[in-house]
Enzyme design. Structure first.
Site, PDB file in Angstrom:
ATOM      1  N   ASP A 115      48.997 103.623-129.609  1.00 24.71           N
ATOM      2  CA  ASP A 115      48.480 102.265-129.686  1.00 24.71           C
ATOM      3  C   ASP A 115      48.876 101.628-131.018  1.00 24.71           C
ATOM      4  OD1 ASP A 115      46.612 100.218-128.559  1.00 24.71           O
ATOM      5  OD2 ASP A 115      45.488 100.652-130.385  1.00 24.71           O
TER       6      ASP A 115
ATOM      7  N   GLU B 203      53.674 101.649-128.265  1.00 29.97           N
ATOM      8  CA  GLU B 203      53.255 100.286-127.981  1.00 29.97           C
ATOM      9  C   GLU B 203      53.559  99.482-129.238  1.00 29.97           C
ATOM     10  OE1 GLU B 203      49.458  97.360-127.194  1.00 29.97           O
ATOM     11  OE2 GLU B 203      49.486  98.906-128.732  1.00 29.97           O
TER      12      GLU B 203
END
Length: 537
Positions: A207, A265
């Site tokens: 993330d 990401e």
């Protein structure tokens, strides 16, 4: 599992656990629910699963505010359920990727609580970004903004009411950013990696992979290039120092064997995304430029060409994606006037044309699944689910809604619980019918039991596409562009001609056998908003 670079052409299915399947009736999805539904994913034909966070969390940001990375939050079950899930998935031939959230912790994490208690100048505060304010201390240390709206800084107040230092949070104030210049932070996350690798997971989706390292001195943000709106640029993002971290993590995964992967990401342009997938770093990085493409043939050709060129330079696959838990579902995105706008839609906003959106969404999906590289699907897109665009404001839970002062509805609309059975309470999501967010009535006709194995359904198109993709080796083919006129995206890959009619009135298809189409093809002509795959010599 042996090393075969499975990730180069894998199709990976994202599960948002809170909204996938609930077994205990509390209205929140759980890991036992995921285990029960694994045969559904095997039948669909995906290669692996990516699970959004299931760790202990106050749930201020849907689990992306982690209080303990080693245990499962009770809302999702027990920690043993995570181990059972990995074991059962492997028995069924599915790989498991789990989310790792290294940019920030929850404010409830033991580190942050210790930092607040220890006070300015303490070693505990060096694990995060604590600074004195500007001027007399009443102004934030710089002008950085939170992704969710408002300032990226919050000021602490001492127990006696005295204003104190500020701390950085690129997202919600409940998500303080870690200081990755601190060796303790690096050691913490290497331990977390090893903890879940010991549990036999196959990889990690990272993330905010482009946000860990900040520019030295934390300088003010400058103006953002308008052409890069949607990408996160500036001194808080995409600093070269992140790559040292990922090279170290790569070595950790290599020491475990079994072809495990890291997935970035990173909301950066394709020209920068290649840096994350160099041979000694990550294996995949989401192609968000492709996700943000308008429904425009020239734009698709440009982004596909530049993306493949960038990743080919470092010997990596391109990783395609159209929807996820952070953006407007692509059926609804393609049904609005601005087809590149990924922001949520509220009841008072212009509503998308979901029939037009479904035609374009299935066409885009068939185009994506024929491209060389890997691909990600978001739960429910195989059912053609639209965004819940009329969700009552009082039920919203995304911090974006509050931090933007109600100017952005946020991401709740794409996180609505899955519909499994049309005639069951809660559409089969929960045995009690409870759902943590309400499902729109349109989901009833789209429930899985109305589509699985049904000719002409969206689910069946997805399943057929995944089967043919594997049989024909499309993900490992080479792309060759075809010229079929303006408004058309056409290419050849692995002996298959792929034609997407974006805006032409009609397109004459090449000679060949139609293997699959997103709609009805008649007389060798492809209508607008449709894709066809043809076997060609």
């Amino acid at each position: 599992m042996t090393k075969n670079n499975w990730w180069r052409d894998a199709v990976i299915y994202q599960i948002y656990p809170r909204s996938f399947a609930d077994t205990d009736g509390d209205g929140h999805g759980d890991l036992p629910g995921v285990i029960e539904r694994l045969p559904y994913l095997v039948e669909l034909g995906v290669d692996a699963i990516w699970l959004s966070p299931f760790y202990l969390s106050p749930m201020a940001d849907g689990g992306y505010d982690v209080a303990d990375y080693h245990v499962v939050d009770p809302i999702f079950g027990e920690t043993a359920d995570a181990h059972r899930l990995v074991e059962r998935a492997h028995e069924l031939g599915l790989r498991i990727i789990v989310d790792l959230v290294p940019n920030h912790t929850s404010a409830e994490h033991e580190w942050f609580r210790a930092a607040v208690a220890a006070g300015p100048g303490s070693t505990e505060r060096e694990r995060y970004h604590f600074l004195d304010g500007e001027g007399d201390g009443s102004l934030p240390p710089n002008n950085w903004h939170s992704v969710f709206g408002g300032s990226a800084w919050t000021r602490l107040t001492a127990p006696d009411g005295t204003p104190e230092q500020w701390y950085l949070h690129l997202f919600d104030e409940s998500q303080p950013d870690l200081n990755w210049a601190n060796p303790e932070t690096r050691a913490l996350f290497e331990g977390i990696l090893r903890h879940w690798l010991d549990a036999d997971v196959d990889g990690f989706r990272i993330d905010v992979a482009h946000g860990l390292v900040k520019a030295p001195g934390l300088p003010d943000e400058g103006a953002v290039n308008p052409e890069l709106l949607g990408m996160q640029m500036g001194p808080a993002w995409d600093q070269d120092g992140v790559h040292e971290i990922y090279r170290a993590w790569h070595r950790v995964l290599e020491s475990y064997g079994g072809d495990r992967i890291l997935v970035a990401e990173a909301w950066v342009p394709a020209s920068r995304i290649a840096n994350y997938v160099r041979p000694d770093e990550m294996q995949q990085a989401f192609n968000f430029e492709f996700l943000e493409c308008a429904w425009d043939a020239e734009e698709y050709r440009r982004v596909i060409t530049s993306s493949l060129a960038a990743t080919n330079q470092v010997g990596a696959p391109t990783t395609w994606v159209l929807s996820n838990h952070d953006v407007l579902r692509h059926r609804s995105r393609y049904g609005r006037a601005d087809t590149s706008n990924r922001q949520g839609i509220g009841a008072d906003d212009p509503q998308p044309d979901n029939e037009l959106g479904l035609a374009r969404a299935t066409a885009a999906t068939l185009m994506m699944l024929a491209l060389p590289g890997s691909a990600y699907l978001y739960q429910g897109e195989e059912l053609g689910l639209p965004e819940h665009t009329t969700l009552p404001d009082e039920l919203r839970q995304d911090p974006t809604w509050w931090r933007s002062e109600h100017t952005e509805v946020g991401r709740d609309g794409c996180r609505v619980p899955m519909p499994w059975e049309a005639d069951a309470p809660g559409l089969g999501f929960s045995p009690t019918g409870r759902t943590w967010l309400p499902q729109p009535e349109s989901y009833r006709a789209l429930a899985a039991d109305q589509q699985v194995g049904v000719p002409g359904s969206t689910w069946t198109m997805y399943a057929d596409a995944l089967r043919l993709r594997r049989e024909l080796g499309l993900g490992r083919g080479d792309l060759e562009w075809l010229e079929l006129g303006e408004g058309v995206v056409a290419f050849r890959c692995a002996g298959v001609a792929v034609v997407t009619n974006v805006s032409a009135p009609s397109v004459a298809l090449p000679e060949g056998e139609v293997l699959l189409a997103s709609g009805h093809v008649e007389g060798g002509a492809l209508p607008t908003n449709m894709t066809a795959w043809l076997r060609v010599s």
